[in-house]
Design a protein around this motif. Structure first.
Motif, PDB file in Angstrom:
ATOM      1  N   LEU A 154       9.419  -4.081   2.208  1.00 21.95           N
ATOM      2  CA  LEU A 154       8.365  -3.133   2.548  1.00 21.95           C
ATOM      3  C   LEU A 154       8.893  -1.749   2.910  1.00 21.95           C
ATOM      4  O   LEU A 154       8.228  -0.745   2.650  1.00 21.95           O
ATOM      5  N   ASN A 155      10.075  -1.678   3.523  1.00 25.71           N
ATOM      6  CA  ASN A 155      10.546  -0.387   4.029  1.00 25.71           C
ATOM      7  C   ASN A 155      11.703   0.206   3.234  1.00 25.71           C
ATOM      8  O   ASN A 155      12.352   1.148   3.679  1.00 25.71           O
ATOM      9  N   LEU A 218      -2.529  -4.237   2.468  1.00 25.20           N
ATOM     10  CA  LEU A 218      -1.144  -3.802   2.394  1.00 25.20           C
ATOM     11  C   LEU A 218      -0.865  -3.375   0.962  1.00 25.20           C
ATOM     12  O   LEU A 218      -1.105  -4.139   0.027  1.00 25.20           O
ATOM     13  N   SER A 219      -0.375  -2.151   0.788  1.00 20.61           N
ATOM     14  CA  SER A 219      -0.235  -1.612  -0.566  1.00 20.61           C
ATOM     15  C   SER A 219       1.091  -0.880  -0.733  1.00 20.61           C
ATOM     16  O   SER A 219       1.818  -0.625   0.230  1.00 20.61           O
ATOM     17  N   ARG A 220       1.374  -0.530  -1.992  1.00 15.74           N
ATOM     18  CA  ARG A 220       2.628   0.149  -2.334  1.00 15.74           C
ATOM     19  C   ARG A 220       2.339   1.429  -3.118  1.00 15.74           C
ATOM     20  O   ARG A 220       1.576   1.418  -4.086  1.00 15.74           O
ATOM     21  N   SER A 226       6.887   3.571  -0.942  1.00 20.04           N
ATOM     22  CA  SER A 226       6.503   3.326   0.448  1.00 20.04           C
ATOM     23  C   SER A 226       5.398   2.284   0.546  1.00 20.04           C
ATOM     24  O   SER A 226       4.594   2.096  -0.368  1.00 20.04           O
ATOM     25  N   ALA A 227       5.379   1.576   1.689  1.00 16.29           N
ATOM     26  CA  ALA A 227       4.344   0.578   1.968  1.00 16.29           C
ATOM     27  C   ALA A 227       3.309   1.178   2.923  1.00 16.29           C
ATOM     28  O   ALA A 227       3.656   1.903   3.864  1.00 16.29           O
ATOM     29  N   ARG A 242       1.589   4.553   7.177  1.00 13.47           N
ATOM     30  CA  ARG A 242       2.728   4.438   6.263  1.00 13.47           C
ATOM     31  C   ARG A 242       3.919   3.863   7.013  1.00 13.47           C
ATOM     32  O   ARG A 242       4.254   4.328   8.108  1.00 13.47           O
ATOM     33  N   PHE A 295      -0.468  -5.019  -2.743  1.00 17.55           N
ATOM     34  CA  PHE A 295       0.564  -5.981  -3.110  1.00 17.55           C
ATOM     35  C   PHE A 295      -0.081  -7.245  -3.673  1.00 17.55           C
ATOM     36  O   PHE A 295      -1.169  -7.655  -3.238  1.00 17.55           O
TER      37      PHE A 295
END
Length: 325
Positions: A154-155, A218-220, A226-227, A242, A295
């Motif tokens: 995620l990061n 939760l998205s990208r 970035s998540a 973010r 996601f």
């Protein structure tokens, strides 16, 4: 270890030997080392002559490595000390194994030794998910809802992190319309935990309450990787957070709210600044674009799915993340 004798195996002139049968000493060729059973016909040994065999040594034979102990017996299904340090495992046929899980659940890498850091990480992932599975929030799920989890970086630090959500259960035999409706239904956050490689533990980045209202996503962002965590509240407020790079902290990026005045008219606010409705919708659209796509790859939170997802070999490109002993 007798390195001089070890090098003599290149002089072998005999046919390949299968470990499935017993070899008698009558089969020896002059000055040719070969495998054979001991006097009792029980253990394999590597003989240089009928009365001379290797002891406490590694034998390279037909591209595989075998270890014989201080009594000269070939070890099988055992952990042994690697000559270059660390521990390695020899299988049922006595050969050292590579890039695989051992029967006791450890993982050995391309060097033949245990990837201790990877094993510790996998244990931490299982503990985090099993805690979510057995925790208070999970037990308080309303009927018709189920939990699911995601393992993803995620990061941006290449380590996979943990996210657990719950949403409406998709019953077996559901129609396409019912499945689509269930997937579009509100998703409630249970937990997001980020791996801290320095502390070698998971750090909770976000935690939710199944009894609190809200719709979480939760998205990208595919442009920068970035998540994002989007939270829609029942009163119409929408917040975007973010996840900072190489960090476990979500930082607020956008806040959208609406309020009613004394005459019942709706007022629109973007980051606490009053804006027109058209501007509000435009800013909201920009925030959605920054947050990116949701996601996918979620799995139902079960013991079986946890084991299947976690007990996987590391990708070749990630081997440098896990130091060998």
């Amino acid at each position: 270890m007798n390195r001089r004798r070890h090098k003599r195996q290149g002089l072998m002139l005999f046919a390949a030997v299968l470990f499935a049968g017993s070899l008698g000493r009558s089969g020896f060729c002059a000055q040719a080392a070969q495998w054979g059973k001991d006097e009792k016909g029980k253990n394999w040994r590597y003989y240089y002559s009928p009365d001379d065999y290797a002891k406490d040594d590694w034998i390279l034979y037909e591209g595989k490595e075998y270890y014989v102990d201080s009594r000269g017996n070939m070890k099988t299904k055992s952990w042994v000390k690697n000559p270059d340090g660390g521990r390695c495992y020899v299988g049922e046929d006595g050969a050292k194994v590579y890039n695989t899980f051992t029967p006791d659940g450890k993982y050995v890498g391309p060097g033949g030794t245990v990837l201790t850091q990877y094993d510790n990480y996998r244990k931490a992932v299982k503990k985090q998910l099993q805690s979510a599975l057995k925790g208070k929030n999970y037990k308080e799920l309303a009927a018709g809802f189920t939990s699911e989890f995601l393992l993803a970086d995620l990061n941006g630090d290449r380590y996979k992190d943990v996210a657990v959500f719950c949403r409406e259960t998709i019953a077996e035999g559901s129609s396409d319309q019912e499945i689509a409706a269930a997937k579009a239904a509100k998703r409630q956050l249970l937990l997001i935990a980020v791996w801290d490689p320095e502390g070698k533990t998971f750090v909770v980045a976000a935690e939710g309450d199944v009894n609190a209202p809200g719709d979480f996503r939760l998205s990208r962002n595919v442009r920068d990787g970035s998540a994002w965590l989007r939270i829609k509240e029942d009163d119409g407020c929408v917040n975007y957070f973010r996840l900072e790079d190489n960090s476990g902290r979500f930082e607020s990026q956008y806040t959208f709210t609406t309020k009613k005045n004394d005459w019942g008219d709706t007022r629109y606010y973007a980051d606490e600044e009053k804006v027109k409705k058209d501007e509000w919708n435009e800013y909201l659209k920009e925030a959605e674009e920054d947050a990116g796509e949701e996601f996918d790859g979620y799995l139902l939170l079960t013991e079986e799915n946890i084991a299947a997802a976690v007990d996987q070999p590391p990708l070749n490109g990630d081997l440098d993340l896990w130091e060998e002993e």
